[in-house]
Motif scaffolding. Structure first.
Motif, PDB file in Angstrom:
ATOM      1  N   GLN A 141       1.505   3.818   7.115  1.00 10.49           N
ATOM      2  CA  GLN A 141       0.536   3.497   6.084  1.00 10.49           C
ATOM      3  C   GLN A 141      -0.418   4.672   5.897  1.00 10.49           C
ATOM      4  O   GLN A 141      -0.934   5.226   6.871  1.00 10.49           O
ATOM      5  N   ASP A 142      -0.628   5.044   4.644  1.00  9.48           N
ATOM      6  CA  ASP A 142      -1.424   6.237   4.347  1.00  9.48           C
ATOM      7  C   ASP A 142      -2.894   5.875   4.221  1.00  9.48           C
ATOM      8  O   ASP A 142      -3.346   5.327   3.211  1.00  9.48           O
ATOM      9  N   ASN A 143      -3.625   6.143   5.276  1.00  6.16           N
ATOM     10  CA  ASN A 143      -5.087   6.114   5.212  1.00  6.16           C
ATOM     11  C   ASN A 143      -5.590   7.253   6.089  1.00  6.16           C
ATOM     12  O   ASN A 143      -4.825   7.873   6.834  1.00  6.16           O
TER      13      ASN A 143
ATOM     14  N   GLY B 189       0.808  -1.207   0.000  1.00  2.00           N
ATOM     15  CA  GLY B 189       0.000   0.000   0.000  1.00  2.00           C
ATOM     16  C   GLY B 189       0.842   1.258   0.000  1.00  2.00           C
ATOM     17  O   GLY B 189       2.067   1.220   0.068  1.00  2.00           O
TER      18      GLY B 189
END
Length: 175
Positions: A15-17, A2
């Protein structure tokens, strides 16, 4: 794996969310790191003003170290440090004033702009390109203050015209 988000202030990636990014950007560590980054660029006089309004840190004065470090709300500067900071501010101010005096000892931009405005109104009234003002002759008429030319890498459209004018040939083809 991701996509990953990298925070320049904190020197971290995750993690990019939406949840992780929001949690990080609202976190205490990120706020402290961002404040420390922007404090590097603060003016010396602003630092002096802030340090003078703070009370001295007792722990730092007694042990020479504070658990909070740069995040401490009390001042870690000694009287000698504050005196040196004052001297640095005065030196910066003197250098600034000296550089302005060296660039234009007798003239300033406001004077130049007012003379230019007078010339333009006289041109619009008389309708000719010559002004019968004998107070300034020759290069003094086209003098441009150094402050306007001191900006590096100006685009050609903002540079003043050359003293002899632009050389244009008759058979120049445009387009």
């Amino acid at each position: 794996m991701g996509r990953r988000y990298y925070c320049d202030y904190c020197d971290r990636s995750f993690q990019d969310n939406m949840h992780n990014r929001k949690k990080h950007l609202n976190g205490v560590q990120h706020h402290r790191a961002r404040k420390a980054w922007f404090d590097h660029f603060r003016d010396s006089s602003a630092v002096l003003h802030d340090e003078q309004t703070k009370k001295p840190c007792r722990k730092f004065l007694q042990k020479g170290i504070c658990d909070f470090g740069f995040n401490c709300r009390f001042s870690h500067m000694s009287e000698e440090d504050i005196f040196n900071l004052r001297r640095q501010i005065e030196e910066e101010r003197r250098l600034r004033e000296d550089s302005i005096d060296k660039i234009m000892p007798e003239r300033n931009i406001e004077e130049w702009l007012s003379r230019r405005a007078k010339k333009q109104t006289a041109l619009s009234i008389k309708g000719d390109l010559k002004i019968a003002d004998n107070s300034e002759v020759g290069q003094e008429e086209s003098y441009i203050p150094q402050q306007l030319l001191s900006i590096p890498d100006l685009p050609p459209s903002l540079l003043p015209p050359p003293p002899d004018g632009w050389k244009v040939s008759v058979d120049t083809e445009w387009g």
